[in-house]
Scaffold this motif. Structure first.
Motif, PDB file in Angstrom:
ATOM      1  N   PHE A  47       0.803  -1.224   0.000  1.00 22.72           N
ATOM      2  CA  PHE A  47       0.000   0.000   0.000  1.00 22.72           C
ATOM      3  C   PHE A  47       0.837   1.276   0.000  1.00 22.72           C
ATOM      4  CE2 PHE A  47      -2.495  -3.063   2.602  1.00 22.72           C
ATOM      5  CZ  PHE A  47      -3.598  -3.187   1.782  1.00 22.72           C
ATOM      6  N   ALA A  48       0.514   2.191  -0.892  1.00 20.10           N
ATOM      7  CA  ALA A  48       1.086   3.533  -0.823  1.00 20.10           C
ATOM      8  C   ALA A  48       0.615   4.178   0.477  1.00 20.10           C
ATOM      9  CB  ALA A  48       0.627   4.365  -2.013  1.00 20.10           C
ATOM     10  N   PHE A  49       1.451   4.963   1.078  1.00 24.36           N
ATOM     11  CA  PHE A  49       1.163   5.737   2.280  1.00 24.36           C
ATOM     12  C   PHE A  49       1.098   4.931   3.578  1.00 24.36           C
ATOM     13  CE2 PHE A  49      -0.549   8.735  -0.936  1.00 24.36           C
ATOM     14  CZ  PHE A  49       0.207   9.851  -0.615  1.00 24.36           C
ATOM     15  N   SER A  50       1.177   3.612   3.517  1.00 25.44           N
ATOM     16  CA  SER A  50       1.176   2.869   4.779  1.00 25.44           C
ATOM     17  C   SER A  50       2.542   3.064   5.439  1.00 25.44           C
ATOM     18  CB  SER A  50       0.891   1.383   4.552  1.00 25.44           C
ATOM     19  OG  SER A  50       1.985   0.776   3.904  1.00 25.44           O
ATOM     20  N   PRO A  51       2.607   3.038   6.765  1.00 22.93           N
ATOM     21  CA  PRO A  51       3.885   3.313   7.443  1.00 22.93           C
ATOM     22  C   PRO A  51       5.019   2.371   7.030  1.00 22.93           C
ATOM     23  CG  PRO A  51       2.082   3.395   9.014  1.00 22.93           C
ATOM     24  CD  PRO A  51       1.500   2.878   7.724  1.00 22.93           C
ATOM     25  N   THR A  52       4.749   1.076   6.943  1.00 23.92           N
ATOM     26  CA  THR A  52       5.806   0.127   6.615  1.00 23.92           C
ATOM     27  C   THR A  52       6.272   0.292   5.174  1.00 23.92           C
ATOM     28  OG1 THR A  52       4.960  -1.440   8.247  1.00 23.92           O
ATOM     29  CG2 THR A  52       6.450  -2.324   6.576  1.00 23.92           C
ATOM     30  N   CYS A  53       5.344   0.419   4.248  1.00 21.41           N
ATOM     31  CA  CYS A  53       5.717   0.591   2.833  1.00 21.41           C
ATOM     32  C   CYS A  53       6.453   1.910   2.628  1.00 21.41           C
ATOM     33  CB  CYS A  53       4.488   0.520   1.941  1.00 21.41           C
ATOM     34  SG  CYS A  53       3.666  -1.098   1.974  1.00 21.41           S
ATOM     35  N   THR A  54       6.031   2.947   3.313  1.00 21.37           N
ATOM     36  CA  THR A  54       6.709   4.239   3.213  1.00 21.37           C
ATOM     37  C   THR A  54       8.144   4.124   3.721  1.00 21.37           C
ATOM     38  OG1 THR A  54       4.626   5.438   3.429  1.00 21.37           O
ATOM     39  CG2 THR A  54       6.643   6.665   3.929  1.00 21.37           C
ATOM     40  N   VAL A  82      -3.208   4.811 -10.170  1.00 18.59           N
ATOM     41  CA  VAL A  82      -2.234   5.828 -10.575  1.00 18.59           C
ATOM     42  C   VAL A  82      -2.337   7.111  -9.737  1.00 18.59           C
ATOM     43  CG1 VAL A  82      -1.517   7.337 -12.485  1.00 18.59           C
ATOM     44  CG2 VAL A  82      -1.936   4.903 -12.891  1.00 18.59           C
ATOM     45  N   PRO A  83      -3.530   7.675  -9.501  1.00 16.02           N
ATOM     46  CA  PRO A  83      -3.579   8.924  -8.717  1.00 16.02           C
ATOM     47  C   PRO A  83      -2.992   8.772  -7.310  1.00 16.02           C
ATOM     48  CG  PRO A  83      -5.650   8.605  -9.868  1.00 16.02           C
ATOM     49  CD  PRO A  83      -4.864   7.332 -10.027  1.00 16.02           C
ATOM     50  N   ALA A  84      -3.186   7.620  -6.692  1.00 13.92           N
ATOM     51  CA  ALA A  84      -2.616   7.392  -5.360  1.00 13.92           C
ATOM     52  C   ALA A  84      -1.092   7.335  -5.447  1.00 13.92           C
ATOM     53  CB  ALA A  84      -3.165   6.107  -4.754  1.00 13.92           C
ATOM     54  N   LEU A  85      -0.574   6.681  -6.482  1.00 11.27           N
ATOM     55  CA  LEU A  85       0.881   6.601  -6.639  1.00 11.27           C
ATOM     56  C   LEU A  85       1.472   7.964  -6.943  1.00 11.27           C
ATOM     57  CD1 LEU A  85       1.336   3.242  -8.577  1.00 11.27           C
ATOM     58  CD2 LEU A  85       1.590   3.695  -6.129  1.00 11.27           C
ATOM     59  N   ARG A  86       0.759   8.783  -7.708  1.00 12.70           N
ATOM     60  CA  ARG A  86       1.252  10.135  -8.006  1.00 12.70           C
ATOM     61  C   ARG A  86       1.319  10.959  -6.721  1.00 12.70           C
ATOM     62  NH1 ARG A  86       1.873  13.695 -12.486  1.00 12.70           N
ATOM     63  NH2 ARG A  86       2.811  15.540 -11.575  1.00 12.70           N
ATOM     64  N   ALA A  87       0.267  10.893  -5.913  1.00 17.42           N
ATOM     65  CA  ALA A  87       0.247  11.629  -4.652  1.00 17.42           C
ATOM     66  C   ALA A  87       1.352  11.128  -3.715  1.00 17.42           C
ATOM     67  CB  ALA A  87      -1.120  11.506  -3.984  1.00 17.42           C
ATOM     68  N   PHE A  88       1.539   9.826  -3.656  1.00 15.50           N
ATOM     69  CA  PHE A  88       2.570   9.217  -2.814  1.00 15.50           C
ATOM     70  C   PHE A  88       3.955   9.669  -3.269  1.00 15.50           C
ATOM     71  CE2 PHE A  88       4.562   4.878  -1.561  1.00 15.50           C
ATOM     72  CZ  PHE A  88       4.800   5.279  -0.260  1.00 15.50           C
ATOM     73  N   SER A  89       4.220   9.576  -4.561  1.00 18.88           N
ATOM     74  CA  SER A  89       5.504   9.974  -5.117  1.00 18.88           C
ATOM     75  C   SER A  89       5.780  11.454  -4.890  1.00 18.88           C
ATOM     76  CB  SER A  89       5.545   9.655  -6.611  1.00 18.88           C
ATOM     77  OG  SER A  89       6.745  10.087  -7.183  1.00 18.88           O
ATOM     78  N   ALA A  91       4.428  13.435  -2.599  1.00 21.11           N
ATOM     79  CA  ALA A  91       4.547  13.722  -1.166  1.00 21.11           C
ATOM     80  C   ALA A  91       5.911  13.311  -0.615  1.00 21.11           C
ATOM     81  CB  ALA A  91       3.439  13.013  -0.384  1.00 21.11           C
ATOM     82  N   ARG A  92       6.457  12.211  -1.117  1.00 26.33           N
ATOM     83  CA  ARG A  92       7.718  11.679  -0.594  1.00 26.33           C
ATOM     84  C   ARG A  92       8.921  12.076  -1.443  1.00 26.33           C
ATOM     85  NH1 ARG A  92       6.997  10.772   4.369  1.00 26.33           N
ATOM     86  NH2 ARG A  92       8.995   9.687   4.306  1.00 26.33           N
ATOM     87  N   GLY A  93       8.685  12.595  -2.645  1.00 23.93           N
ATOM     88  CA  GLY A  93       9.792  12.991  -3.522  1.00 23.93           C
ATOM     89  C   GLY A  93      10.573  11.807  -4.070  1.00 23.93           C
ATOM     90  N   TYR A  94       9.893  10.704  -4.365  1.00 23.40           N
ATOM     91  CA  TYR A  94      10.589   9.515  -4.847  1.00 23.40           C
ATOM     92  C   TYR A  94      11.136   9.718  -6.260  1.00 23.40           C
ATOM     93  CZ  TYR A  94       8.649   6.971  -0.876  1.00 23.40           C
ATOM     94  OH  TYR A  94       8.328   6.554   0.385  1.00 23.40           O
ATOM     95  N   PRO A  95      12.434   9.454  -6.441  1.00 26.89           N
ATOM     96  CA  PRO A  95      13.061   9.622  -7.755  1.00 26.89           C
ATOM     97  C   PRO A  95      13.055   8.332  -8.586  1.00 26.89           C
ATOM     98  CG  PRO A  95      14.757   9.256  -6.132  1.00 26.89           C
ATOM     99  CD  PRO A  95      13.421   9.229  -5.395  1.00 26.89           C
TER     100      PRO A  95
END
Length: 162
Positions: A47-54, A82-89, A91-95
């Motif tokens: 899951f995007a945004f879950s503490p462990t996955c983050t 896709v929208p959840a992954l975009r928000a996750f990316s 928010a976290r600045g994933y490259p």
């Protein structure tokens, strides 16, 4: 933990199906594009945004220079839309690319043996794929505590010496 055929994840030497997914920016991407001329590390997470996955993806992003130096393209894969992954990316600045296995739901995770049908999510599986599209190294973390820090560094040890 090295994956075994009994665990369902593709073992070393197995061919990886060339599936097409959509990244966090809505761009279609075939897996073979990731490993064309280089190795690729596919990191499945529930899951995007879950503490462990983050935590896991943060650690991977912090260690990305080591993978870049070894010419390994890293990509995260989850069943999130896709929208959840975009928000996750964002928010976290994933490259790194985050690939959506949302529809058909979990098809890519099923293809490599890491789909949890009971929960409808990808399990914590990781595969290092060589330029020919075969698994060089794989791991599966069954518990929900997450992958140990540095697990993906073991994938780099599976690469041939320069």
């Amino acid at each position: 933990m090295n994956a075994t055929a009994a665990a369902g994840v593709l073992p070393a030497g197995a061919p990886v199906p060339d599936v097409e997914l959509v990244d966090q920016h809505g761009q279609r991407l075939r897996w073979s594009e990731l490993w064309e001329g280089q190795h690729a590390l596919l990191v499945f997470y529930p899951f995007a945004f879950s503490p462990t996955c983050t935590r896991e993806l943060d650690e991977l992003a912090e260690d990305l220079a080591a993978f870049d130096a070894a010419a390994v393209q890293v990509a995260g894969v989850s069943c999130d839309p896709v929208p959840a992954l975009r928000a996750f990316s964002d928010a976290r600045g994933y490259p790194l690319p985050l690939l959506s296995d949302f529809w058909p739901h979990g098809a890519a995770a099923r293809a490599v043996g890491v789909f949890d049908g009971g929960r409808g999510v990808a399990r914590r599986g990781s595969l290092l794929v060589d330029p020919a599209g075969h698994v060089r190294w794989s791991a599966l973390q069954e518990d929900r505590a997450g992958r140990p820090a540095g697990l993906h560094r073991a994938a780099l040890e599976a690469l041939p010496a320069p």
